[in-house]
Design a protein around this motif. Structure first.
Motif, PDB file in Angstrom:
ATOM      1  N   TYR A  78      35.303  42.044 -33.118  1.00 19.74           N
ATOM      2  CA  TYR A  78      34.965  42.650 -34.407  1.00 19.74           C
ATOM      3  C   TYR A  78      34.768  44.158 -34.265  1.00 19.74           C
ATOM      4  O   TYR A  78      35.093  44.926 -35.172  1.00 19.74           O
ATOM      5  CB  TYR A  78      33.716  42.000 -34.992  1.00 19.74           C
ATOM      6  N   ASP A 112      36.815  37.555 -44.477  1.00 20.44           N
ATOM      7  CA  ASP A 112      35.834  37.175 -43.461  1.00 20.44           C
ATOM      8  C   ASP A 112      34.444  37.001 -44.062  1.00 20.44           C
ATOM      9  O   ASP A 112      33.727  36.053 -43.721  1.00 20.44           O
ATOM     10  CB  ASP A 112      35.801  38.232 -42.363  1.00 20.44           C
ATOM     11  N   ALA A 116      32.272  33.592 -44.128  1.00 22.63           N
ATOM     12  CA  ALA A 116      30.932  33.562 -43.538  1.00 22.63           C
ATOM     13  C   ALA A 116      29.904  33.034 -44.534  1.00 22.63           C
ATOM     14  O   ALA A 116      29.027  32.234 -44.175  1.00 22.63           O
ATOM     15  CB  ALA A 116      30.542  34.963 -43.065  1.00 22.63           C
ATOM     16  N   ASP A 119      30.578  29.275 -44.939  1.00 19.15           N
ATOM     17  CA  ASP A 119      30.210  28.535 -43.736  1.00 19.15           C
ATOM     18  C   ASP A 119      28.696  28.450 -43.578  1.00 19.15           C
ATOM     19  O   ASP A 119      28.168  27.448 -43.090  1.00 19.15           O
ATOM     20  CB  ASP A 119      30.824  29.220 -42.511  1.00 19.15           C
ATOM     21  N   SER A 120      27.999  29.500 -44.014  1.00 22.65           N
ATOM     22  CA  SER A 120      26.543  29.535 -43.848  1.00 22.65           C
ATOM     23  C   SER A 120      25.799  28.795 -44.955  1.00 22.65           C
ATOM     24  O   SER A 120      24.761  28.166 -44.700  1.00 22.65           O
ATOM     25  CB  SER A 120      26.063  30.991 -43.799  1.00 22.65           C
ATOM     26  N   SER A 127      26.598  25.289 -39.601  1.00 25.75           N
ATOM     27  CA  SER A 127      27.458  26.262 -38.936  1.00 25.75           C
ATOM     28  C   SER A 127      27.031  26.472 -37.487  1.00 25.75           C
ATOM     29  O   SER A 127      25.846  26.536 -37.174  1.00 25.75           O
ATOM     30  CB  SER A 127      27.405  27.603 -39.678  1.00 25.75           C
ATOM     31  N   THR A 129      28.685  29.050 -35.861  1.00 25.46           N
ATOM     32  CA  THR A 129      29.324  30.353 -35.673  1.00 25.46           C
ATOM     33  C   THR A 129      28.280  31.457 -35.777  1.00 25.46           C
ATOM     34  O   THR A 129      27.455  31.449 -36.701  1.00 25.46           O
ATOM     35  CB  THR A 129      30.419  30.579 -36.734  1.00 25.46           C
ATOM     36  N   HIS A 131      27.621  34.394 -37.075  1.00 24.44           N
ATOM     37  CA  HIS A 131      28.084  35.388 -38.048  1.00 24.44           C
ATOM     38  C   HIS A 131      27.323  36.710 -37.925  1.00 24.44           C
ATOM     39  O   HIS A 131      27.880  37.779 -38.185  1.00 24.44           O
ATOM     40  CB  HIS A 131      27.949  34.827 -39.464  1.00 24.44           C
ATOM     41  N   HIS A 134      28.977  38.716 -35.384  1.00 25.95           N
ATOM     42  CA  HIS A 134      30.196  39.304 -35.942  1.00 25.95           C
ATOM     43  C   HIS A 134      29.868  40.563 -36.743  1.00 25.95           C
ATOM     44  O   HIS A 134      30.522  41.605 -36.593  1.00 25.95           O
ATOM     45  CB  HIS A 134      30.902  38.296 -36.854  1.00 25.95           C
TER      46      HIS A 134
END
Length: 209
Positions: A78, A112, A116, A119-120, A127, A129, A131, A134
């Motif tokens: 990123y 993105d 995010a 997904d959150s 999630s 991930t 984030h 990122h």
């Protein structure tokens, strides 16, 4: 999260990944996006931006989600991605296809951020991930990109921008380090695991039998 006292993990986490897909995607993105910068600005500048994103990502993720297991080089990826915006900011008048690059950066950002958020907060599956890593990597890439990338034609306002970017990045990193070092255990961070490597290796081998 249980071995934060091993300070090298704030960088070395970028060397491990959660699977082959995770690894290949990160390698592909950093190769393509990194080469585009490296051809003009040199490998060491791109490398510094990459490491700045990795460090920022781990510090931010640790403070915002202290029980989260973090793996992968996405913070660095990123950083390289959003260093392109810093490059556009510094060298707008000297660049070809600048509008194309700007539109691509905006499309990537919108896509993105949308993913995010879904997904959150929108997905029924929890999630896994990072984030926040990122986001921190992206901010680091923009700020350090302004500091590290070649400025083909220096203007007065760009010199001010250089100092502001440096101040903001250093301040954020120092705040992250202080918070990671001083927030209480176990009230905020989980208890530290001081198990030595030999014991962990023995446990792992015994689990295979």
């Amino acid at each position: 999260p249980y071995r934060r006292y091993e300070a090298w993990r704030y960088l070395s986490y970028a060397l491990i990944h959660s699977g082959y897909v995770h690894l290949v995607v990160n390698l592909a993105m950093q190769t393509v996006l990194g080469l585009l910068l490296e051809l003009v600005h040199g490998w060491w500048r791109v490398g510094a931006i990459y490491l700045a994103g990795v460090l920022a990502g781990s510090l931010a993720q640790s403070v915002t989600q202290p029980h989260f297991f973090l793996a992968g080089a996405s913070g660095g990826v990123y950083a390289i991605t959003y260093a392109h915006i810093g490059n556009l900011l510094l060298n707008w008048s000297e660049m070809q296809f600048r509008w194309v690059q700007l539109v691509l950066c905006l499309v990537v950002t919108v896509a993105d951020v949308s993913y995010a958020l879904w997904d959150s907060y929108g997905s029924s599956v929890q999630s896994n991930t990072g984030h926040m890593a990122h986001l921190a990597g992206a901010v680091a890439g923009l700020l350090v990109g302004i500091n590290m990338l070649r400025n083909l034609k220096l203007r007065r306002w760009e010199r001010v921008c250089w100092w502001v970017s440096l101040f903001v990045y250093v301040t954020l990193i120092l705040v992250g380090i202080i918070l990671n070092a001083t927030l209480p255990v176990p009230e905020f961070f989980p208890d530290n695991d001081y198990t030595d490597f030999a014991t962990m290796k023995a446990r792992f081998l015994s689990s295979l039998t």
